[in-house]
Design a protein around this motif. Structure first.
Motif, short mmCIF file in Angstrom:
data_model
loop_
_atom_site.label_atom_id
_atom_site.label_comp_id
_atom_site.label_asym_id
_atom_site.label_seq_id
_atom_site.Cartn_x
_atom_site.Cartn_y
_atom_site.Cartn_z
N ARG A 32 -14.61 43.63 6.54
CA ARG A 32 -13.68 42.51 6.39
C ARG A 32 -12.33 42.98 5.85
NH1 ARG A 32 -17.85 38.62 3.38
NH2 ARG A 32 -18.59 40.69 2.74
N PRO A 33 -11.28 42.24 6.13
CA PRO A 33 -9.92 42.73 5.85
C PRO A 33 -9.54 42.60 4.38
CG PRO A 33 -9.84 40.52 6.76
CD PRO A 33 -11.28 40.95 6.83
N VAL A 34 -8.39 43.19 4.08
CA VAL A 34 -7.80 43.05 2.75
C VAL A 34 -7.63 41.56 2.45
CG1 VAL A 34 -5.69 43.41 1.42
CG2 VAL A 34 -6.63 45.27 2.80
N GLY A 35 -7.96 41.19 1.22
CA GLY A 35 -7.84 39.79 0.83
C GLY A 35 -9.14 39.04 0.85
N GLY A 36 -10.24 39.65 1.29
CA GLY A 36 -11.53 38.99 1.30
C GLY A 36 -12.47 39.58 0.27
N LEU A 37 -13.74 39.14 0.31
CA LEU A 37 -14.71 39.58 -0.68
C LEU A 37 -14.98 41.08 -0.60
CD1 LEU A 37 -16.77 38.82 -2.89
CD2 LEU A 37 -18.43 38.42 -1.05
N ASN A 135 -12.58 33.12 1.87
CA ASN A 135 -11.50 32.14 1.76
C ASN A 135 -11.09 31.93 0.31
OD1 ASN A 135 -11.54 31.75 4.56
ND2 ASN A 135 -13.04 30.09 4.41
N ALA A 136 -12.08 31.90 -0.58
CA ALA A 136 -11.79 31.68 -1.99
C ALA A 136 -11.01 32.85 -2.59
CB ALA A 136 -13.08 31.45 -2.76
N VAL A 137 -11.36 34.08 -2.20
CA VAL A 137 -10.57 35.23 -2.65
C VAL A 137 -9.13 35.08 -2.20
CG1 VAL A 137 -10.21 37.71 -2.41
CG2 VAL A 137 -12.51 36.83 -2.79
N GLY A 138 -8.94 34.65 -0.95
CA GLY A 138 -7.59 34.43 -0.45
C GLY A 138 -6.84 33.39 -1.26
N THR A 139 -7.54 32.34 -1.68
CA THR A 139 -6.91 31.32 -2.52
C THR A 139 -6.44 31.90 -3.84
OG1 THR A 139 -8.23 29.54 -1.55
CG2 THR A 139 -7.33 29.14 -3.74
N LEU A 140 -7.29 32.69 -4.47
CA LEU A 140 -6.93 33.29 -5.76
C LEU A 140 -5.78 34.28 -5.62
CD1 LEU A 140 -10.52 33.86 -7.20
CD2 LEU A 140 -8.90 32.05 -7.80
#
Length: 287
Positions: A32-37, A135-140
């Motif tokens: 998975r890309p940068v910005g995810g879990l 998605n939550a990691v992206g939010t943070l």
């Protein structure tokens, strides 16, 4: 396949945590890309060893050095008075988020997003089960200050790793008060309640290590690659260390709980987490 080795005694857990021949298990490959879990797991100090760990820990320590524990405690106390009692255990996430640079007007999604990530952060769940966490990691990431991706990851990890552990600590201290029957002037200092809740309720129940070549425990070799499961909850009730291991020592706590780790990689946020929990408990127990 070598079966896991479970270590439950206080001395054994301390020995493993202090020995560089027991390493943090490697993070599984994650496309998975940068910005995810997956990015968060492979970029944070929690899952790092060697030079990566040292560099990332220095970042974390630098972030925490800007946060005065007394100010965190006061902010947590104030905020805990403003929210419903059931929301109070997650006040530390909000207060820490502000300390790490989230604008106060942007706090609404912080606790839900942090809890979503925390639920799978350590579990190694498959990708299809962790899409909400991506998605939550992206939010943070979007709410925290930008900059070097490695520093951003440590900010996110501080929120995630403080989330359920600190909430569990607060709940454990409240349960201990209920069970003790103490109230009002009879209550011990909040710091004492927190210290014994850290020992008896073990909000961080344990951790894992992987044996490297030459690993030895209690004089016996441990096969390379063996998964070593460290049981903090059991070690914190070891009768060779704690005189009355199953009862809260509210008059004179015995030091030495292992909930914040030991040795090479003790929790760098122990003072902050303790201050935040004390602040919430100050508010919930006042009067």
């Amino acid at each position: 396949m070598t079966p896991p080795l479970h270590v439950r005694d206080h001395a054994g857990v301390r020995a493993v945590l202090a020995d560089p021949r027991f390493a943090v298990p490697a993070v599984p490959e994650d496309p998975r890309p940068v910005g995810g879990l997956g990015w968060l797991r492979r970029t944070t100090v929690r899952f790092s060893e060697g030079a990566d760990h040292d560099r990332r820990r220095a970042v974390v320590e630098g972030l925490l050095s800007r946060l005065d524990p007394a100010d965190l405690r006061a902010s947590a106390r104030t905020r805990a008075r403003e929210v419903p009692a059931e929301a109070a255990p997650y006040v530390p996430v909000e207060v820490l988020a502000v300390g790490l640079g989230v604008l106060p007007g942007s706090l609404a999604p912080i606790v839900p997003a942090t809890r979503t990530v925390a639920a799978v952060y350590l579990a190694g769940a498959p990708a299809d089960a962790t899409a909400p966490a991506d998605n939550a990691v992206g939010t943070l990431v979007a709410l925290l200050p930008g900059g070097d991706p490695e520093e951003v990851a440590q900010r996110v990890a501080l929120l995630v790793q403080s989330c359920e552990g600190t909430a569990g600590l607060i709940r454990g201290a409240l349960a201990m008060v209920d069970e003790s029957g103490l109230s009002g002037p009879g209550l011990p200092a909040t710091e004492v309640l927190v210290a014994e809740a850290l020992r008896l309720t073990s909000p961080v129940p344990g951790t894992r290590r992987r044996a490297l070549p030459g690993a030895v425990l209690a004089g016996r070799p441990v096969a390379e690659g063996t998964e070593v499961v460290l049981d903090f909850a059991a070690a914190n009730r070891d009768p060779t260390v704690f005189p009355d291991p199953d009862r809260p020592a509210l008059d004179d706590p015995t030091p030495g709980h292992l909930t914040f780790g030991h040795g090479r990689r003790p929790c760098p946020a122990s003072a902050s987490a303790t201050a935040l929990a004390c602040g919430v408990l100050d508010a919930l127990l006042e009067g």
